[in-house]
Design an enzyme around this catalytic site. Sequence first.
Site, short mmCIF file in Angstrom:
data_model
loop_
_atom_site.label_atom_id
_atom_site.label_comp_id
_atom_site.label_asym_id
_atom_site.label_seq_id
_atom_site.Cartn_x
_atom_site.Cartn_y
_atom_site.Cartn_z
N ALA A 8 -6.36 3.53 -10.17
CA ALA A 8 -5.11 3.86 -10.88
C ALA A 8 -4.87 5.36 -10.85
O ALA A 8 -4.36 5.95 -11.79
CB ALA A 8 -5.19 3.37 -12.33
N ARG A 14 7.20 6.28 -6.08
CA ARG A 14 8.39 5.46 -5.85
C ARG A 14 8.99 4.90 -7.13
O ARG A 14 10.08 4.35 -7.13
CB ARG A 14 8.04 4.32 -4.88
CG ARG A 14 7.78 4.80 -3.46
CD ARG A 14 7.08 3.74 -2.62
NE ARG A 14 5.64 3.70 -2.84
CZ ARG A 14 4.81 2.82 -2.29
NH1 ARG A 14 5.29 1.87 -1.50
NH2 ARG A 14 3.52 2.85 -2.54
N LYS A 21 2.63 5.29 -13.35
CA LYS A 21 3.02 3.92 -12.97
C LYS A 21 2.28 2.85 -13.77
O LYS A 21 2.90 1.91 -14.28
CB LYS A 21 2.79 3.70 -11.48
CG LYS A 21 3.03 2.25 -11.05
CD LYS A 21 3.25 2.09 -9.58
CE LYS A 21 1.99 2.17 -8.76
NZ LYS A 21 2.25 1.88 -7.34
N GLN A 70 -10.32 11.06 -10.12
CA GLN A 70 -10.07 11.47 -8.73
C GLN A 70 -9.23 12.75 -8.81
O GLN A 70 -8.09 12.72 -9.28
CB GLN A 70 -9.30 10.37 -7.98
CG GLN A 70 -9.07 10.68 -6.53
CD GLN A 70 -8.08 9.71 -5.88
OE1 GLN A 70 -7.29 9.06 -6.58
NE2 GLN A 70 -8.11 9.64 -4.57
N THR A 76 -6.70 5.66 -1.02
CA THR A 76 -7.45 4.65 -1.79
C THR A 76 -8.96 4.71 -1.51
O THR A 76 -9.76 4.41 -2.40
CB THR A 76 -6.91 3.24 -1.48
OG1 THR A 76 -6.68 3.09 -0.08
CG2 THR A 76 -5.59 2.99 -2.19
N TYR A 95 -6.34 -2.89 -7.40
CA TYR A 95 -5.41 -1.81 -7.70
C TYR A 95 -4.78 -2.04 -9.09
O TYR A 95 -4.55 -3.16 -9.52
CB TYR A 95 -4.32 -1.75 -6.63
CG TYR A 95 -4.85 -1.45 -5.24
CD1 TYR A 95 -6.10 -0.85 -5.06
CD2 TYR A 95 -4.11 -1.77 -4.11
CE1 TYR A 95 -6.59 -0.57 -3.80
CE2 TYR A 95 -4.59 -1.49 -2.83
CZ TYR A 95 -5.84 -0.89 -2.68
OH TYR A 95 -6.31 -0.63 -1.43
N ASP A 97 -1.89 -1.66 -10.04
CA ASP A 97 -0.45 -1.95 -10.09
C ASP A 97 -0.14 -3.40 -9.73
O ASP A 97 0.95 -3.70 -9.28
CB ASP A 97 0.33 -0.98 -9.19
CG ASP A 97 0.01 -1.14 -7.70
OD1 ASP A 97 -0.91 -1.91 -7.36
OD2 ASP A 97 0.69 -0.48 -6.88
N GLY A 130 0.09 -3.60 3.84
CA GLY A 130 -0.77 -3.52 5.01
C GLY A 130 -0.81 -4.90 5.67
O GLY A 130 -0.95 -5.92 4.99
N ASN A 217 5.76 -1.14 -7.06
CA ASN A 217 5.92 0.20 -6.49
C ASN A 217 7.22 0.85 -6.93
O ASN A 217 7.34 2.06 -6.91
CB ASN A 217 5.86 0.14 -4.97
CG ASN A 217 4.50 -0.37 -4.49
OD1 ASN A 217 3.47 0.22 -4.77
ND2 ASN A 217 4.50 -1.49 -3.80
C1 UD1 Z 1 -1.98 -0.63 -0.72
C2 UD1 Z 1 -2.80 -0.99 0.53
C3 UD1 Z 1 -2.02 -2.00 1.33
C4 UD1 Z 1 -1.76 -3.22 0.47
C5 UD1 Z 1 -1.04 -2.83 -0.83
C6 UD1 Z 1 -1.02 -4.02 -1.77
C7 UD1 Z 1 -4.12 0.97 1.17
C8 UD1 Z 1 -4.25 2.12 2.11
N1 UD1 Z 1 -3.03 0.20 1.31
O1 UD1 Z 1 -0.77 0.00 -0.33
O2 UD1 Z 1 -2.75 -2.40 2.48
O3 UD1 Z 1 -0.97 -4.16 1.19
O4 UD1 Z 1 -1.74 -1.78 -1.50
O5 UD1 Z 1 -0.29 -3.75 -2.92
O6 UD1 Z 1 -5.00 0.80 0.36
N2 UD1 Z 1 -4.54 5.12 -5.67
C9 UD1 Z 1 -5.47 6.01 -6.17
N3 UD1 Z 1 -5.68 7.19 -5.50
C10 UD1 Z 1 -5.03 7.51 -4.36
C11 UD1 Z 1 -4.08 6.58 -3.85
C12 UD1 Z 1 -3.85 5.40 -4.53
O7 UD1 Z 1 -6.10 5.78 -7.19
O8 UD1 Z 1 -5.32 8.60 -3.82
C13 UD1 Z 1 -4.29 3.88 -6.42
C14 UD1 Z 1 -2.86 3.78 -6.93
O9 UD1 Z 1 -2.77 4.29 -8.24
C15 UD1 Z 1 -2.57 2.28 -6.88
C16 UD1 Z 1 -3.51 1.77 -5.79
O10 UD1 Z 1 -4.45 2.77 -5.54
O11 UD1 Z 1 -2.89 1.63 -8.10
C17 UD1 Z 1 -2.73 1.45 -4.50
O12 UD1 Z 1 -2.00 2.58 -4.09
P1 UD1 Z 1 -0.52 2.45 -3.55
O13 UD1 Z 1 -0.02 3.79 -3.19
O14 UD1 Z 1 0.31 1.62 -4.47
O15 UD1 Z 1 -0.81 1.63 -2.18
P2 UD1 Z 1 0.22 0.82 -1.32
O16 UD1 Z 1 0.98 1.73 -0.46
O17 UD1 Z 1 0.97 -0.12 -2.18
CA CA Z 2 1.04 -0.58 -4.44
#
Ligand code: UD1
Ligand code: CA
Length: 449
Positions: A8, A14, A21, A70, A76, A95, A97, A130, A217
Amino acid sequence: MNKALILAGGLGKRMNSPKPKVLHEVLGKPLINWVIDAAKLAGADEIGVVVGHSAEDIYPFLKDVKIFVQKEQLGTADAVKSALPFLDGRILVLYGDMPLIPASTLRKLFDSDADLTILTASLPNPFGYGRVLRKGGKIEKIVEEADATDEIKAIKEVNSGVYAFNSKALLYALERIKNDNKKGEYYLTDSIEILTKSDFKVETIETPDPGTVVGVNTQRELSVLIRRARETINFALMDSGVTIEDPDTTFIGPDAKIEPGVIVKPFTFIYGKTEILSGSTIGPYTTILDCKIGSKSAVISSDCNGAVVGENCSIGPFSRLRPGTIIENNVKVGNYVEVKNSHLFSNVKAQHLTYLGDATIGENTNIGAGTITCNYDGVKKNQTFIGKNAFIGSNTALVAPVKIGDNAFVGAGSTITEDVPPNALALGRSRQVNKEDWVLKKRRESDEK
Ligand code: UD1
Ligand code: CA
Protein backbone atom coordinates in the site's frame (compact mmCIF):
# COMPACT_ATOMS: atom_id res chain seq x y z
CA MET A 1 3.69 -20.10 9.03
CA ASN A 2 1.23 -18.33 6.69
CA LYS A 3 2.06 -14.68 6.21
CA ALA A 4 0.36 -12.01 4.15
CA LEU A 5 2.15 -8.93 2.88
CA ILE A 6 -0.10 -6.14 1.63
CA LEU A 7 1.41 -3.45 -0.60
CA ALA A 8 0.00 0.00 0.00
CA GLY A 9 2.96 2.28 -0.64
CA GLY A 10 1.82 3.77 -3.94
CA LEU A 11 0.41 7.24 -4.31
CA GLY A 12 -2.61 6.24 -6.33
CA LYS A 13 -1.89 8.99 -8.85
CA ARG A 14 -4.80 8.06 -11.06
CA MET A 15 -7.28 8.76 -8.25
CA ASN A 16 -6.42 12.50 -8.54
CA SER A 17 -7.14 12.84 -4.85
CA PRO A 18 -5.09 14.26 -1.97
CA LYS A 19 -6.21 11.29 0.11
CA PRO A 20 -4.10 8.10 -0.07
CA LYS A 21 -5.76 5.62 -2.40
CA VAL A 22 -6.08 2.82 0.16
CA LEU A 23 -8.03 5.08 2.54
CA HIS A 24 -10.85 5.59 0.06
CA GLU A 25 -13.90 3.79 1.36
CA VAL A 26 -16.16 1.09 0.04
CA LEU A 27 -19.37 1.03 2.12
CA GLY A 28 -17.80 2.93 5.00
CA LYS A 29 -14.66 0.79 5.18
CA PRO A 30 -11.26 1.85 3.78
CA LEU A 31 -9.87 -0.31 0.95
CA ILE A 32 -6.86 -1.36 3.04
CA ASN A 33 -9.08 -2.70 5.84
CA TRP A 34 -11.06 -4.86 3.43
CA VAL A 35 -7.80 -6.47 2.34
CA ILE A 36 -6.41 -6.85 5.89
CA ASP A 37 -9.65 -8.48 7.07
CA ALA A 38 -9.72 -10.87 4.09
CA ALA A 39 -6.14 -11.94 4.88
CA LYS A 40 -7.05 -12.48 8.54
CA LEU A 41 -10.12 -14.50 7.62
CA ALA A 42 -8.03 -16.59 5.21
CA GLY A 43 -5.88 -17.66 8.15
CA ALA A 44 -2.80 -15.46 7.88
CA ASP A 45 -0.78 -15.91 11.09
CA GLU A 46 0.95 -12.60 10.54
CA ILE A 47 0.10 -9.63 8.35
CA GLY A 48 2.56 -7.04 7.10
CA VAL A 49 1.63 -3.80 5.37
CA VAL A 50 4.03 -1.76 3.23
CA VAL A 51 3.28 1.94 3.38
CA GLY A 52 5.06 4.83 1.71
CA HIS A 53 3.11 7.81 0.47
CA SER A 54 1.16 9.56 3.26
CA ALA A 55 2.22 6.81 5.67
CA GLU A 56 1.18 8.84 8.75
CA ASP A 57 -2.36 9.15 7.42
CA ILE A 58 -2.59 5.38 7.06
CA TYR A 59 -1.13 4.37 10.47
CA PRO A 60 -4.36 4.93 12.46
CA PHE A 61 -6.10 2.33 10.27
CA LEU A 62 -3.48 -0.37 10.84
CA LYS A 63 -4.21 -2.53 13.87
CA ASP A 64 -2.46 -5.83 14.68
CA VAL A 65 -0.19 -5.69 11.65
CA LYS A 66 3.55 -5.19 11.10
CA ILE A 67 4.26 -1.96 9.28
CA PHE A 68 7.09 -1.51 6.78
CA VAL A 69 7.98 1.76 5.14
CA GLN A 70 9.00 1.98 1.50
CA LYS A 71 10.95 5.24 1.28
CA GLU A 72 10.70 5.76 -2.45
CA GLN A 73 8.02 4.23 -4.66
CA LEU A 74 10.23 2.34 -7.07
CA GLY A 75 7.73 -0.39 -7.94
CA THR A 76 5.96 -3.40 -6.46
CA ALA A 77 9.13 -5.53 -6.19
CA ASP A 78 10.87 -2.71 -4.34
CA ALA A 79 7.86 -2.49 -2.02
CA VAL A 80 8.21 -6.18 -1.14
CA LYS A 81 11.95 -5.67 -0.59
CA SER A 82 11.25 -3.02 2.03
CA ALA A 83 9.73 -5.81 4.14
CA LEU A 84 12.75 -8.15 3.92
CA PRO A 85 12.75 -9.18 7.62
CA PHE A 86 9.14 -10.36 7.17
CA LEU A 87 9.91 -12.73 4.30
CA ASP A 88 10.06 -16.28 5.59
CA GLY A 89 7.73 -19.25 5.32
CA ARG A 90 4.79 -19.04 2.96
CA ILE A 91 4.13 -15.47 1.84
CA LEU A 92 0.97 -14.25 0.25
CA VAL A 93 1.63 -10.94 -1.49
CA LEU A 94 -1.41 -8.85 -2.32
CA TYR A 95 -2.20 -5.26 -3.15
CA GLY A 96 -4.02 -2.84 -0.89
CA ASP A 97 -6.31 -1.66 -3.68
CA MET A 98 -8.35 -4.84 -4.29
CA PRO A 99 -11.05 -4.75 -1.61
CA LEU A 100 -13.35 -7.47 -2.90
CA ILE A 101 -10.86 -10.33 -2.84
CA PRO A 102 -12.63 -13.12 -0.91
CA ALA A 103 -10.92 -14.91 1.96
CA SER A 104 -11.82 -18.24 0.30
CA THR A 105 -9.68 -17.33 -2.72
CA LEU A 106 -6.76 -16.34 -0.52
CA ARG A 107 -7.06 -19.62 1.36
CA LYS A 108 -6.66 -21.55 -1.92
CA LEU A 109 -3.40 -19.70 -2.53
CA PHE A 110 -2.14 -20.41 1.00
CA ASP A 111 -2.91 -24.10 0.36
CA SER A 112 -1.11 -24.25 -2.99
CA ASP A 113 2.36 -25.73 -2.77
CA ALA A 114 4.26 -24.40 -5.80
CA ASP A 115 7.22 -22.06 -5.29
CA LEU A 116 5.00 -19.38 -6.76
CA THR A 117 1.27 -19.55 -7.38
CA ILE A 118 -0.36 -16.62 -9.15
CA LEU A 119 -4.04 -15.83 -9.11
CA THR A 120 -5.16 -14.93 -12.62
CA ALA A 121 -8.47 -13.75 -14.04
CA SER A 122 -10.03 -13.54 -17.47
CA LEU A 123 -11.41 -10.06 -18.01
CA PRO A 124 -13.50 -8.95 -20.98
CA ASN A 125 -11.69 -5.60 -20.80
CA PRO A 126 -8.15 -6.32 -19.57
CA PHE A 127 -6.91 -2.75 -20.08
CA GLY A 128 -4.39 -1.66 -17.45
CA TYR A 129 -3.61 -5.13 -16.11
CA GLY A 130 -0.48 -7.24 -16.53
CA ARG A 131 -1.17 -9.92 -19.19
CA VAL A 132 -0.40 -13.58 -18.64
CA LEU A 133 1.82 -15.10 -21.37
CA ARG A 134 1.76 -18.88 -21.67
CA LYS A 135 3.89 -21.36 -23.57
CA GLY A 136 2.50 -24.85 -24.06
CA GLY A 137 -0.18 -24.00 -21.52
CA LYS A 138 2.34 -23.12 -18.80
CA ILE A 139 2.76 -19.54 -17.57
CA GLU A 140 5.95 -18.01 -18.91
CA LYS A 141 5.82 -14.39 -17.84
CA ILE A 142 3.63 -11.35 -17.18
CA VAL A 143 3.85 -8.28 -19.37
CA GLU A 144 2.58 -4.96 -18.02
CA GLU A 145 0.18 -2.82 -20.07
CA ALA A 146 2.83 -0.15 -20.63
CA ASP A 147 5.26 -2.67 -22.07
CA ALA A 148 2.77 -4.73 -24.09
CA THR A 149 2.60 -5.02 -27.88
CA ASP A 150 -0.85 -4.94 -29.53
CA GLU A 151 -0.75 -8.69 -29.78
CA ILE A 152 -0.12 -9.05 -26.03
CA LYS A 153 -2.73 -6.40 -25.24
CA ALA A 154 -5.31 -8.67 -26.88
CA ILE A 155 -4.74 -11.34 -24.20
CA LYS A 156 -7.66 -11.45 -21.79
CA GLU A 157 -6.04 -13.45 -19.00
CA VAL A 158 -4.53 -11.03 -16.49
CA ASN A 159 -2.51 -10.95 -13.30
CA SER A 160 -4.87 -10.27 -10.41
CA GLY A 161 -2.02 -9.11 -8.20
CA VAL A 162 -2.23 -11.93 -5.65
CA TYR A 163 0.69 -14.31 -5.31
CA ALA A 164 1.70 -17.07 -2.91
CA PHE A 165 5.48 -17.41 -2.71
CA ASN A 166 7.67 -19.76 -0.87
CA SER A 167 10.05 -17.26 0.67
CA LYS A 168 13.21 -18.81 -0.82
CA ALA A 169 11.83 -18.35 -4.32
CA LEU A 170 10.71 -14.83 -3.50
CA LEU A 171 14.15 -13.80 -2.21
CA TYR A 172 15.79 -15.43 -5.25
CA ALA A 173 13.58 -13.37 -7.58
CA LEU A 174 13.91 -10.09 -5.65
CA GLU A 175 17.70 -10.19 -6.02
CA ARG A 176 17.36 -10.44 -9.78
CA ILE A 177 14.51 -8.08 -10.72
CA LYS A 178 15.68 -5.09 -12.76
CA ASN A 179 13.89 -1.90 -13.75
CA ASP A 180 14.55 -1.99 -17.48
CA ASN A 181 10.95 -1.33 -18.57
CA LYS A 182 8.90 1.61 -19.86
CA LYS A 183 8.13 2.92 -16.37
CA GLY A 184 11.60 2.31 -14.95
CA GLU A 185 10.03 0.45 -12.01
CA TYR A 186 10.97 -2.77 -10.25
CA TYR A 187 8.03 -5.00 -11.16
CA LEU A 188 7.15 -7.87 -8.84
CA THR A 189 5.58 -9.48 -11.90
CA ASP A 190 9.07 -10.06 -13.34
CA SER A 191 9.54 -12.76 -10.69
CA ILE A 192 7.43 -15.10 -12.84
CA GLU A 193 9.87 -15.10 -15.75
CA ILE A 194 12.89 -15.27 -13.44
CA LEU A 195 11.53 -18.25 -11.51
CA THR A 196 10.23 -20.22 -14.51
CA LYS A 197 13.62 -19.82 -16.23
CA SER A 198 15.41 -21.13 -13.13
CA ASP A 199 13.17 -24.20 -12.88
CA PHE A 200 11.20 -23.15 -9.84
CA LYS A 201 7.70 -24.55 -9.78
CA VAL A 202 5.37 -21.73 -10.93
CA GLU A 203 1.64 -22.30 -11.21
CA THR A 204 -1.55 -20.34 -11.70
CA ILE A 205 -5.02 -20.52 -10.27
CA GLU A 206 -7.74 -18.79 -12.25
CA THR A 207 -10.46 -17.16 -10.22
CA PRO A 208 -13.97 -18.27 -11.14
CA ASP A 209 -15.26 -14.83 -10.19
CA PRO A 210 -13.15 -12.15 -11.96
CA GLY A 211 -15.24 -9.31 -10.50
CA THR A 212 -13.71 -10.01 -7.08
CA VAL A 213 -10.13 -9.27 -8.08
CA VAL A 214 -10.56 -5.92 -9.77
CA GLY A 215 -8.40 -3.19 -8.33
CA VAL A 216 -9.23 0.45 -7.74
CA ASN A 217 -7.11 2.84 -9.79
CA THR A 218 -9.58 5.65 -10.54
CA GLN A 219 -12.60 7.27 -8.90
CA ARG A 220 -14.83 5.68 -11.54
CA GLU A 221 -13.47 2.24 -10.74
CA LEU A 222 -14.09 2.93 -7.06
CA SER A 223 -17.75 3.67 -7.74
CA VAL A 224 -18.08 0.46 -9.76
CA LEU A 225 -16.67 -1.55 -6.84
CA ILE A 226 -18.97 0.18 -4.37
CA ARG A 227 -21.97 -0.80 -6.48
CA ARG A 228 -20.74 -4.35 -6.78
CA ALA A 229 -20.05 -4.69 -3.05
CA ARG A 230 -23.42 -3.16 -2.22
CA GLU A 231 -25.28 -5.62 -4.43
CA THR A 232 -23.36 -8.61 -3.10
CA ILE A 233 -24.10 -7.67 0.52
CA ASN A 234 -27.72 -6.64 -0.05
CA PHE A 235 -28.57 -9.75 -2.07
CA ALA A 236 -27.01 -12.03 0.55
CA LEU A 237 -28.98 -10.30 3.32
CA MET A 238 -32.22 -10.54 1.36
CA ASP A 239 -31.59 -14.24 0.74
CA SER A 240 -31.12 -14.68 4.49
CA GLY A 241 -34.52 -13.12 5.25
CA VAL A 242 -33.87 -9.40 5.66
CA THR A 243 -36.35 -7.14 3.83
CA ILE A 244 -34.56 -4.43 1.86
CA GLU A 245 -37.27 -2.41 0.18
CA ASP A 246 -34.97 -0.62 -2.24
CA PRO A 247 -31.53 -2.20 -2.58
CA ASP A 248 -30.48 0.59 -4.96
CA THR A 249 -30.60 3.17 -2.19
CA THR A 250 -29.53 0.97 0.71
CA PHE A 251 -25.87 0.83 1.71
CA ILE A 252 -24.82 -1.84 4.19
CA GLY A 253 -21.19 -2.40 5.17
CA PRO A 254 -19.46 -5.78 5.24
CA ASP A 255 -19.22 -5.97 9.03
CA ALA A 256 -22.87 -5.25 9.83
CA LYS A 257 -24.92 -8.12 11.21
CA ILE A 258 -28.61 -7.93 10.44
CA GLU A 259 -31.01 -10.64 11.56
CA PRO A 260 -33.74 -12.13 9.38
CA GLY A 261 -37.00 -10.26 9.94
CA VAL A 262 -35.43 -6.81 9.97
CA ILE A 263 -36.96 -4.32 7.53
CA VAL A 264 -34.63 -1.79 5.93
CA LYS A 265 -36.35 1.14 4.25
CA PRO A 266 -34.89 3.23 1.41
CA PHE A 267 -32.03 5.74 1.65
CA THR A 268 -30.43 4.01 4.58
CA PHE A 269 -26.76 3.48 5.46
CA ILE A 270 -25.73 0.79 7.94
CA TYR A 271 -21.98 0.86 8.49
CA GLY A 272 -19.28 -0.34 10.86
CA LYS A 273 -19.77 -3.09 13.42
CA THR A 274 -23.51 -2.62 13.65
CA GLU A 275 -25.87 -5.32 14.84
CA ILE A 276 -29.63 -5.17 14.29
CA LEU A 277 -31.93 -7.74 15.83
CA SER A 278 -35.04 -9.30 14.36
CA GLY A 279 -38.30 -7.40 14.02
CA SER A 280 -36.73 -3.96 13.87
CA THR A 281 -37.37 -1.41 11.14
CA ILE A 282 -34.55 0.87 10.04
CA GLY A 283 -35.14 3.88 7.83
CA PRO A 284 -36.06 5.54 5.64
CA TYR A 285 -33.31 8.18 5.55
CA THR A 286 -31.24 6.75 8.37
CA THR A 287 -27.52 6.42 9.01
CA ILE A 288 -26.30 3.90 11.54
CA LEU A 289 -22.63 3.41 12.43
CA ASP A 290 -21.29 0.99 15.05
CA CYS A 291 -24.61 0.58 16.86
CA LYS A 292 -26.53 -2.27 18.39
CA ILE A 293 -30.29 -2.09 17.85
CA GLY A 294 -32.45 -4.55 19.79
CA SER A 295 -35.46 -6.41 18.47
CA LYS A 296 -38.75 -4.76 17.46
CA SER A 297 -37.34 -1.24 17.57
CA ALA A 298 -37.84 1.42 14.92
CA VAL A 299 -35.29 4.00 13.81
CA ILE A 300 -36.70 6.57 11.39
CA SER A 301 -34.86 9.42 9.60
CA SER A 302 -32.12 9.50 12.20
CA ASP A 303 -28.35 9.53 12.61
CA CYS A 304 -26.98 7.01 15.11
CA ASN A 305 -23.32 6.50 15.91
CA GLY A 306 -21.87 4.31 18.64
CA ALA A 307 -25.17 3.74 20.47
CA VAL A 308 -26.81 0.68 22.01
CA VAL A 309 -30.60 0.60 21.74
CA GLY A 310 -32.81 -1.99 23.42
CA GLU A 311 -36.08 -3.69 22.44
CA ASN A 312 -39.33 -1.98 21.45
CA CYS A 313 -37.75 1.43 21.23
CA SER A 314 -38.75 4.20 18.90
CA ILE A 315 -36.00 6.52 17.66
CA GLY A 316 -36.79 9.49 15.43
CA PRO A 317 -37.80 10.94 13.16
CA PHE A 318 -34.83 13.32 13.25
CA SER A 319 -33.05 12.00 16.32
CA ARG A 320 -29.31 11.97 16.76
CA LEU A 321 -27.67 9.31 18.93
CA ARG A 322 -23.98 9.86 19.60
CA PRO A 323 -21.24 7.60 21.01
CA GLY A 324 -21.65 6.28 24.53
CA THR A 325 -25.43 6.29 24.39
CA ILE A 326 -27.18 3.35 26.01
CA ILE A 327 -30.92 3.13 25.62
CA GLU A 328 -32.80 0.35 27.39
CA ASN A 329 -36.17 -1.17 26.45
CA ASN A 330 -39.42 0.64 25.52
CA VAL A 331 -37.77 4.04 25.27
CA LYS A 332 -39.03 6.81 23.00
CA VAL A 333 -36.57 9.34 21.61
CA GLY A 334 -38.35 11.68 19.26
CA ASN A 335 -37.89 14.51 16.84
CA TYR A 336 -34.93 16.86 17.24
CA VAL A 337 -33.58 15.00 20.24
CA GLU A 338 -29.82 14.55 20.60
CA VAL A 339 -28.42 12.02 23.06
CA LYS A 340 -24.70 11.77 23.81
CA ASN A 341 -22.87 9.53 26.28
CA SER A 342 -26.03 9.01 28.30
CA HIS A 343 -27.89 6.08 29.80
CA LEU A 344 -31.66 6.08 29.39
CA PHE A 345 -33.31 3.34 31.43
CA SER A 346 -36.52 1.53 30.41
CA ASN A 347 -39.66 3.49 29.50
CA VAL A 348 -37.96 6.87 29.39
CA LYS A 349 -39.62 9.32 27.04
CA ALA A 350 -37.78 12.26 25.47
CA GLN A 351 -39.97 13.03 22.53
CA HIS A 352 -39.16 16.53 21.36
CA LEU A 353 -36.42 19.13 21.00
CA THR A 354 -34.02 17.98 23.68
CA TYR A 355 -30.31 17.59 24.37
CA LEU A 356 -29.24 14.89 26.79
CA GLY A 357 -25.46 14.77 27.25
CA ASP A 358 -23.50 12.93 29.97
CA ALA A 359 -26.78 12.07 31.69
CA THR A 360 -28.31 9.11 33.49
CA ILE A 361 -32.09 8.95 33.38
CA GLY A 362 -34.00 6.47 35.52
CA GLU A 363 -36.87 4.32 34.33
CA ASN A 364 -40.29 5.79 33.53
CA THR A 365 -38.98 9.33 33.60
CA ASN A 366 -40.51 11.84 31.21
CA ILE A 367 -38.32 14.51 29.69
CA GLY A 368 -40.39 17.45 28.47
CA ALA A 369 -39.93 19.23 25.17
CA GLY A 370 -36.99 21.59 25.08
CA THR A 371 -35.10 20.09 28.02
CA ILE A 372 -31.36 20.72 27.89
CA THR A 373 -28.64 19.21 30.04
CA CYS A 374 -26.07 21.98 30.29
CA ASN A 375 -23.17 19.56 30.54
CA TYR A 376 -20.31 21.80 29.48
CA ASP A 377 -19.05 24.61 31.68
CA GLY A 378 -16.51 25.81 29.16
CA VAL A 379 -13.77 23.66 30.69
CA LYS A 380 -15.10 20.21 31.36
CA LYS A 381 -18.14 17.99 30.87
CA ASN A 382 -20.40 17.43 33.90
CA GLN A 383 -22.93 14.73 34.73
CA THR A 384 -26.68 14.97 35.18
CA PHE A 385 -28.45 12.26 37.20
CA ILE A 386 -32.20 11.98 37.01
CA GLY A 387 -33.96 9.31 39.07
CA LYS A 388 -36.91 7.04 38.30
CA ASN A 389 -40.47 8.22 37.62
CA ALA A 390 -39.36 11.83 37.46
CA PHE A 391 -41.02 14.53 35.40
CA ILE A 392 -38.96 17.25 33.80
CA GLY A 393 -41.19 20.06 32.55
CA SER A 394 -40.78 21.58 29.14
CA ASN A 395 -38.02 24.06 28.42
CA THR A 396 -35.93 23.15 31.43
CA ALA A 397 -32.19 23.77 31.65
CA LEU A 398 -30.44 21.30 33.95
CA VAL A 399 -27.10 22.87 34.82
CA ALA A 400 -24.71 20.00 35.51
CA PRO A 401 -23.38 18.65 37.75
CA VAL A 402 -26.86 18.16 39.16
CA LYS A 403 -29.07 15.40 40.60
CA ILE A 404 -32.83 15.07 40.34
CA GLY A 405 -34.25 12.52 42.78
CA ASP A 406 -36.77 9.72 42.12
CA ASN A 407 -40.36 10.90 41.58
CA ALA A 408 -39.25 14.54 41.53
CA PHE A 409 -41.19 17.07 39.47
CA VAL A 410 -39.51 20.01 37.78
CA GLY A 411 -41.78 22.85 36.67
CA ALA A 412 -41.69 23.93 33.04
CA GLY A 413 -39.26 26.69 32.17
CA SER A 414 -36.97 26.03 35.11
CA THR A 415 -33.24 26.54 35.27
CA ILE A 416 -32.07 23.95 37.76
CA THR A 417 -28.72 24.63 39.36
CA GLU A 418 -29.19 22.77 42.64
CA ASP A 419 -30.00 19.13 43.37
CA VAL A 420 -33.69 18.27 43.67
CA PRO A 421 -34.58 15.76 46.44
CA PRO A 422 -36.82 12.76 45.70
CA ASN A 423 -40.56 13.51 45.60
CA ALA A 424 -39.96 17.30 45.54
CA LEU A 425 -41.34 19.94 43.21
CA ALA A 426 -38.62 22.25 41.90
CA LEU A 427 -39.40 25.63 40.38
CA GLY A 428 -36.43 27.50 39.07
CA ARG A 429 -38.08 30.49 37.44
CA SER A 430 -39.49 33.86 38.41
CA ARG A 431 -43.11 34.07 39.34
CA GLN A 432 -45.61 35.26 36.76
CA VAL A 433 -47.04 38.72 37.24
CA ASN A 434 -50.36 39.77 35.66
CA LYS A 435 -50.91 43.53 35.45
CA GLU A 436 -54.66 44.11 35.13
CA ASP A 437 -55.78 46.35 32.23
CA TRP A 438 -52.19 47.21 31.42
CA VAL A 439 -52.92 47.23 27.67
CA LEU A 440 -55.89 49.56 28.01
CA LYS A 441 -53.89 52.03 30.08
CA LYS A 442 -51.05 51.99 27.62
CA ARG A 443 -53.45 52.80 24.75
CA ARG A 444 -55.03 55.66 26.63
CA GLU A 445 -51.61 57.16 27.33
CA SER A 446 -50.63 57.11 23.67
CA ASP A 447 -54.04 58.57 22.60
CA GLU A 448 -53.47 61.54 24.93
CA LYS A 449 -50.13 62.38 23.32
C1 UD1 B 1 -0.36 -4.24 -10.73
C2 UD1 B 1 0.44 -5.36 -11.41
C3 UD1 B 1 -0.35 -5.85 -12.60
C4 UD1 B 1 -1.70 -6.35 -12.13
C5 UD1 B 1 -2.45 -5.26 -11.35
C6 UD1 B 1 -3.66 -5.86 -10.68
C7 UD1 B 1 2.82 -4.90 -11.08
C8 UD1 B 1 4.08 -4.39 -11.69
N1 UD1 B 1 1.71 -4.84 -11.83
O1 UD1 B 1 -0.50 -3.14 -11.62
O2 UD1 B 1 0.33 -6.91 -13.25
O3 UD1 B 1 -2.48 -6.76 -13.25
O4 UD1 B 1 -1.62 -4.72 -10.31
O5 UD1 B 1 -4.44 -4.89 -10.05
O6 UD1 B 1 2.87 -5.34 -9.95
N2 UD1 B 1 2.80 -0.17 -4.60
C9 UD1 B 1 3.74 0.05 -3.61
N3 UD1 B 1 4.94 0.60 -3.95
C10 UD1 B 1 5.28 0.92 -5.22
C11 UD1 B 1 4.31 0.67 -6.24
C12 UD1 B 1 3.08 0.13 -5.90
O7 UD1 B 1 3.50 -0.22 -2.45
O8 UD1 B 1 6.41 1.40 -5.42
C13 UD1 B 1 1.49 -0.74 -4.22
C14 UD1 B 1 0.35 0.22 -4.53
O9 UD1 B 1 0.05 1.01 -3.41
C15 UD1 B 1 -0.81 -0.72 -4.88
C16 UD1 B 1 -0.10 -1.98 -5.38
O10 UD1 B 1 1.24 -1.89 -5.00
O11 UD1 B 1 -1.59 -1.07 -3.75
C17 UD1 B 1 -0.21 -2.11 -6.91
O12 UD1 B 1 0.29 -0.93 -7.52
P1 UD1 B 1 -0.45 -0.28 -8.76
O13 UD1 B 1 0.30 0.92 -9.17
O14 UD1 B 1 -1.90 -0.12 -8.48
O15 UD1 B 1 -0.21 -1.44 -9.85
P2 UD1 B 1 -0.98 -1.65 -11.20
O16 UD1 B 1 -0.45 -0.75 -12.23
O17 UD1 B 1 -2.45 -1.65 -10.95
CA1 CA C 1 -3.79 -1.31 -9.11
